[in-house]
Design an enzyme around this catalytic site. Sequence first.
Site: not given
Ligand code: S3P
Length: 448
Positions: A27, A32, A326, A353, A357
């Site tokens: 994901k 990105r 996560d 989150k 969570r």
């Molecule tokens: C992600 C960063 C994480 C993660 C999210 C995806 C990302 O969050 O929890 O599911 O793709 O940069 P944080 O950067 O806020 O910790």
Amino acid sequence: MSTASATPLSSGTAGPLSGSCRVPGDKSISHRALILGGLSVGRTRIDGLLEGEDVLATAAAMRALGAGVTRGGDGAWTVSGVGIGGLQEPDTILDLGNSGTGTRLLMGVVAGHDLTAFFTGDASLVRRPMARVIDPLERIGAHIVARDGGRLPLGVTGAVEPLPITYATPVASAQVKSAILLAGLSAPGETTVIEPLPSRDHTENLMRHFGAEVTSTPTNEGGRRVTVRGQPELAAADLAIPGDPSSAAFPAVAALLLPRSTIEIICVGTNPLRAGLYETLREMGAAIAFNNPRIEGGEPVADLSIRASELNGVTVPAERAPSMIDEYPILAVAAAFARGRTVMHGLAELRVKESDRLGAIATGLAKCGVAVAIEGDSLVVEGTGTRPEGGAAITAALDHRIAMAFLVLGMAARRPVRIDDGATIATSFPGFVALVNGLGGTITEAHS
Ligand code: S3P
């Protein structure tokens, strides 16, 4: 989005899992790839893009911002990029659904463009804090109007002349880091983010893939200093996205917990900044092997093989949290079956989150008969080495990972578990139910 109507699901005792599978694309990398493809000049082909709702929302937003984003008949996606500074003002509100990543990254992109865009999302996303990106993006020169507490819906007017900044993030967040680096692409000179602990580095890897100059060095305090040189000429560059280790975690833990299971998950990302769960599970005694390690699309990948294992409780240090942020819902489920106490430190971020969570894990486990406590920012799970009772109705609170974690618990517990709504599973893991059931799982639609 799919959260409009609830999809209750339940899972009951399953036999051993067996077989080989692939989980959908990563994901984080998928968001990105669409964004950086759109900021590059030319056509980028993306194989293995996650076709989950979160990523599809980012695809729609990039289209609204003027990039060409299409899906080919062979399942590959093509992004026709407009180059940095080339995006157009969208004439509709950008609805990012459930996706904090899409929102925060795109806020960074818009902050570096001379245009205004409005953002909103679902009932979960409009509760989440955006001040963490608003503050640095305003320093770059963007103007942001948000609801109380810096929450969505909000509007971003990008900087006409973005300023390069150096910014120390209070929390290790890849989303905040990425928002700043993406805005920094539009600024002259160097934009630097200093993070207290290293967070996932997919933005840095992909920026390099498209031709930007990005450096990353450790700080004396155990963090990282990441610098992007602004106003590069990004050029289209094809890529293949590996399977998401955060999605693989659910069938992997199910196989560990269901006696006599052996499964294989092909082509999963093993970036060390994402692999904290697998390290922790191994410390607990899990039989997990990373076979055929290789590099694909600039990211390390492997084929995972997992065998049912007896697990022991462990202490997970706070420094490991960013590399498995996560994965705590599913780790807590594994801990509930382990022998002895598992203590997970440094979990403050779990409060913000897709749901709270930390609260959701503790409440759900307690309902399933597991001894669990929240102590400050730590979660303590007392495993007995036997199957927990289960038999509970769990509120997923628009949180895909809470839903999937408790469905795994239900397959290995004594009594079935029911989830009030599994619709949000499609945000990150479309096909989750079919994939798990294809390995021998027992997840069904629950009727009220
Ligand atoms: C992600 C960063 C994480 C993660 C999210 C995806 C990302 O969050 O929890 O599911 O793709 O940069 P944080 O950067 O806020 O910790």
